[in-house]
Write a protein that holds these residues in place. Structure first.
Motif, PDB file in Angstrom:
ATOM      1  N   MET A   1      42.476  31.285  26.577  1.00  0.00           N
ATOM      2  CA  MET A   1      41.209  31.639  27.228  1.00  0.00           C
ATOM      3  C   MET A   1      40.566  32.798  26.473  1.00  0.00           C
ATOM      4  SD  MET A   1      42.327  31.413  31.259  1.00  0.00           S
ATOM      5  CE  MET A   1      40.843  32.157  31.917  1.00  0.00           C
ATOM      6  N   THR A   2      39.254  32.845  26.483  1.00  0.00           N
ATOM      7  CA  THR A   2      38.575  33.982  25.862  1.00  0.00           C
ATOM      8  C   THR A   2      38.651  35.184  26.816  1.00  0.00           C
ATOM      9  OG1 THR A   2      36.459  33.482  26.895  1.00  0.00           O
ATOM     10  CG2 THR A   2      36.908  32.404  24.764  1.00  0.00           C
ATOM     11  N   GLY A   3      38.387  36.351  26.267  1.00  0.00           N
ATOM     12  CA  GLY A   3      38.381  37.554  27.093  1.00  0.00           C
ATOM     13  C   GLY A   3      37.369  37.421  28.229  1.00  0.00           C
ATOM     14  N   ASP A   4      36.215  36.847  27.931  1.00  0.00           N
ATOM     15  CA  ASP A   4      35.186  36.690  28.973  1.00  0.00           C
ATOM     16  C   ASP A   4      35.660  35.755  30.081  1.00  0.00           C
ATOM     17  OD1 ASP A   4      33.492  38.411  27.744  1.00  0.00           O
ATOM     18  OD2 ASP A   4      32.190  36.872  26.850  1.00  0.00           O
ATOM     19  N   GLU A   5      36.334  34.694  29.683  1.00  0.00           N
ATOM     20  CA  GLU A   5      36.823  33.749  30.701  1.00  0.00           C
ATOM     21  C   GLU A   5      37.863  34.427  31.609  1.00  0.00           C
ATOM     22  OE1 GLU A   5      36.348  29.426  28.430  1.00  0.00           O
ATOM     23  OE2 GLU A   5      38.098  30.672  28.009  1.00  0.00           O
ATOM     24  N   VAL A   6      38.720  35.226  31.015  1.00  0.00           N
ATOM     25  CA  VAL A   6      39.726  35.931  31.831  1.00  0.00           C
ATOM     26  C   VAL A   6      39.023  36.898  32.785  1.00  0.00           C
ATOM     27  CG1 VAL A   6      41.654  37.570  31.779  1.00  0.00           C
ATOM     28  CG2 VAL A   6      41.551  35.718  30.102  1.00  0.00           C
ATOM     29  N   LEU A   7      38.064  37.623  32.245  1.00  0.00           N
ATOM     30  CA  LEU A   7      37.344  38.599  33.091  1.00  0.00           C
ATOM     31  C   LEU A   7      36.588  37.904  34.224  1.00  0.00           C
ATOM     32  CD1 LEU A   7      35.864  41.373  30.805  1.00  0.00           C
ATOM     33  CD2 LEU A   7      37.682  41.543  32.499  1.00  0.00           C
TER      34      LEU A   7
ATOM     35  N   ARG B   1      37.146  38.587  37.992  1.00  0.00           N
ATOM     36  CA  ARG B   1      36.012  39.019  38.827  1.00  0.00           C
ATOM     37  C   ARG B   1      35.934  38.188  40.101  1.00  0.00           C
ATOM     38  NH1 ARG B   1      32.295  39.010  35.247  1.00  0.00           N
ATOM     39  NH2 ARG B   1      32.295  41.228  34.820  1.00  0.00           N
ATOM     40  N   TYR B   2      36.179  36.893  39.954  1.00  0.00           N
ATOM     41  CA  TYR B   2      36.163  36.022  41.135  1.00  0.00           C
ATOM     42  C   TYR B   2      37.194  36.527  42.156  1.00  0.00           C
ATOM     43  CZ  TYR B   2      36.506  32.003  44.188  1.00  0.00           C
ATOM     44  OH  TYR B   2      36.508  31.212  45.312  1.00  0.00           O
TER      45      TYR B   2
ATOM     46  N   ILE C   1      45.937  39.642  41.065  1.00  0.00           N
ATOM     47  CA  ILE C   1      45.932  38.466  40.182  1.00  0.00           C
ATOM     48  C   ILE C   1      47.273  38.370  39.455  1.00  0.00           C
ATOM     49  CG2 ILE C   1      43.437  38.378  39.760  1.00  0.00           C
ATOM     50  CD1 ILE C   1      44.047  39.778  37.049  1.00  0.00           C
ATOM     51  N   VAL C   2      47.529  37.179  38.917  1.00  0.00           N
ATOM     52  CA  VAL C   2      48.700  36.971  38.057  1.00  0.00           C
ATOM     53  C   VAL C   2      48.186  36.466  36.716  1.00  0.00           C
ATOM     54  CG1 VAL C   2      50.852  35.690  37.700  1.00  0.00           C
ATOM     55  CG2 VAL C   2      50.130  36.276  40.013  1.00  0.00           C
ATOM     56  N   LEU C   3      48.578  37.154  35.659  1.00  0.00           N
ATOM     57  CA  LEU C   3      48.228  36.705  34.318  1.00  0.00           C
ATOM     58  C   LEU C   3      49.482  36.054  33.733  1.00  0.00           C
ATOM     59  CD1 LEU C   3      45.723  36.897  32.513  1.00  0.00           C
ATOM     60  CD2 LEU C   3      46.649  39.023  31.568  1.00  0.00           C
ATOM     61  N   GLN C   4      49.368  34.739  33.487  1.00  0.00           N
ATOM     62  CA  GLN C   4      50.549  33.985  33.050  1.00  0.00           C
ATOM     63  C   GLN C   4      50.257  33.280  31.726  1.00  0.00           C
ATOM     64  OE1 GLN C   4      51.877  30.238  35.183  1.00  0.00           O
ATOM     65  NE2 GLN C   4      53.402  31.668  35.931  1.00  0.00           N
ATOM     66  N   SER C   5      51.297  33.092  30.937  1.00  0.00           N
ATOM     67  CA  SER C   5      51.088  32.455  29.635  1.00  0.00           C
ATOM     68  C   SER C   5      52.409  31.953  29.093  1.00  0.00           C
ATOM     69  CB  SER C   5      50.507  33.515  28.682  1.00  0.00           C
ATOM     70  OG  SER C   5      50.541  33.058  27.359  1.00  0.00           O
ATOM     71  N   GLY C   6      52.338  31.054  28.099  1.00  0.00           N
ATOM     72  CA  GLY C   6      53.519  30.758  27.303  1.00  0.00           C
ATOM     73  C   GLY C   6      53.959  32.051  26.627  1.00  0.00           C
ATOM     74  N   GLU C   7      55.195  32.042  26.135  1.00  0.00           N
ATOM     75  CA  GLU C   7      55.761  33.308  25.648  1.00  0.00           C
ATOM     76  C   GLU C   7      55.486  33.540  24.163  1.00  0.00           C
ATOM     77  OE1 GLU C   7      59.685  34.131  27.254  1.00  0.00           O
ATOM     78  OE2 GLU C   7      60.212  35.091  25.360  1.00  0.00           O
TER      79      GLU C   7
ATOM     80  N   SER D   1      40.580  46.024  30.461  1.00  0.00           N
ATOM     81  CA  SER D   1      39.223  45.536  30.780  1.00  0.00           C
ATOM     82  C   SER D   1      39.141  45.071  32.227  1.00  0.00           C
ATOM     83  CB  SER D   1      38.837  44.356  29.882  1.00  0.00           C
ATOM     84  OG  SER D   1      39.019  44.696  28.557  1.00  0.00           O
ATOM     85  N   ILE D   2      40.201  44.413  32.691  1.00  0.00           N
ATOM     86  CA  ILE D   2      40.189  43.943  34.094  1.00  0.00           C
ATOM     87  C   ILE D   2      40.139  45.152  35.030  1.00  0.00           C
ATOM     88  CG2 ILE D   2      41.583  42.824  35.891  1.00  0.00           C
ATOM     89  CD1 ILE D   2      42.688  40.974  33.610  1.00  0.00           C
TER      90      ILE D   2
END
Ligand code: SF4
Length: 359
Positions: free
Chosen positions: A81-87, A91-92, A101-107, A123-124
């Motif tokens: 995801m782009t930084g804007d998409e994450v933000l 924001r939602y 929120i939970v920020l999850q990803s492959g390792e 940024s968040i």
């Protein structure tokens, strides 16, 4: 008095009694679920905390045998995801008063990834005026990385042990230094030492896994004194090596029932921790998460990942709600949680009471 009632009355949770509870038939499990519900009400309340889930990227350097997005599976398009998409997703969550929120990803553990996550956390927090609590679910990292992310503003970390039995763990992972059981334990210790609220969890109904292993998993959570647990049924994925052992599996219904009993026994053993009603439960039964809430869970993770990425973040097959936008997901959950007799604790961080007490 039934055997289950006797164990619950004595409150003696050793390997033998835990195993007996997990083996309880449908009739006897009623008493177990009732007790778990009572304890949930008394210690954490009939309240559900939302954690808006952002599946940041499906790039993964590891190759776990059960996972659809492992590096060896070339069938998925890889995304980040782009930084804007994450933000936007964060924001939602903030505007809708999810509070966490939970920020999850492959390792991944390359510096580019580490720095990007560090920057995203900052940024968040700037965007949400430090009003969002951030859980990370980004796998095993060096203690220094955990410290950097904590300093940037993350509060909680979820690192599932997947199975606490070292021998079984080896059957679920390639036999190399990137997938060593001891590294996972060391990482959990490093997270605790850094100051995070620490969560772990397991898959329930794996090939080779016994009920006795599951009892050990619950004892492992207690011994580790965890603050949060996210566990759910194992669901096979056809593009994984573990799929060839699918003939050994319990039926989906049995895996669901066993998962609900795991949640209930854990609630009784660790009264004030946070327990998630995981999405995998809903894959088996449309009401699976609500049943978990009634069995003692108190956290739900509405998916805020942009719909265009969701098909590519399938750790297991038949994951539900792939085409539901965040708003649809939220209103669906509101109704379902009400049906389960709980209320959503909007605007509350919902930190683990267990963690608060230990501090
Ligand atoms: S379980 Fe996690 S670390 Fe293992 S392959 Fe899947 S995303 Fe990667």
């Amino acid at each position: 008095m039934t055997k289950v009632e006797e164990i619950l009355e004595k409150g003696n949770f050793e390997k033998e009694t835990i195993t007996a509870l997990l083996l309880a038939g449908e009739e006897d499990s009623g008493a177990l679920f009732r007790k778990a519900r009572e304890i949930k009400k008394e210690f954490v309340g009939n309240r559900v905390y939302f954690r808006g889930l952002i599946e940041y990227s499906n790039y993964c350097a590891k190759n776990c045998f059960y996972c659809g997005i492992r590096s060896g599976n070339s069938r998925y398009a890889r995304y980040e995801m782009t930084g804007d998409e994450v933000l936007e997703a964060a924001r939602y969550a903030w505007q809708n008063r999810f509070a966490s929120i939970v920020l999850q990803s492959g390792e991944r553990d390359d510096e580019g990834f580490i720095a990007k996550i560090e920057q995203l956390i900052g940024s968040i927090q700037d965007m949400a005026r430090n009003e969002l609590h951030i859980t990370l679910s980004l796998g095993e990292q060096k203690p220094e990385t955990y410290r950097r992310w904590f300093k940037a503003g993350a509060h909680r970390y979820l690192l599932r042990i997947e199975d606490a039995n070292a021998e079984l763990y080896r059957k679920l992972h390639p036999n190399d230094r990137h997938h060593a059981y001891q590294s996972r334990i060391d990482a959990l210790m490093a997270l605790r030492a850094t100051g995070y609220q620490v969560g772990t969890g397991v898959m329930i109904g794996l090939p080779f896994q016994t009920v006795s292993d599951l009892a050990d998993d619950l004892i492992f959570f207690r011994d580790l004194d965890v603050d949060m647990v996210g566990m759910g049924p194992y669901i096979e994925h056809q593009d994984t090596p573990l799929y060839e052992h699918r003939n050994q599996l319990l039926s989906l219904r049995e895996r669901l029932q066993l998962s609900l009993k795991m949640v209930a026994v854990l609630r009784i053993m660790m009264k004030d921790i946070n327990i998630a009603a995981t999405t995998a439960l809903q894959t088996i039964d449309p009401m699976g998460r609500e049943k978990a809430l009634q069995a003692g869970a108190n956290v739900i993770m509405p998916n805020l990942t942009p719909v265009k990425y969701r098909q590519d973040y399938l750790l297991y097959e038949n994951k539900p709600c792939l085409d539901e936008e965040a708003d649809q997901c939220k209103s669906c959950l509101e109704t379902r949680i009400q049906m389960a007799g709980d209320t959503i604790a909007y605007g509350e961080w919902g930190d683990s009471k267990h963690f608060e007490k230990r501090k």
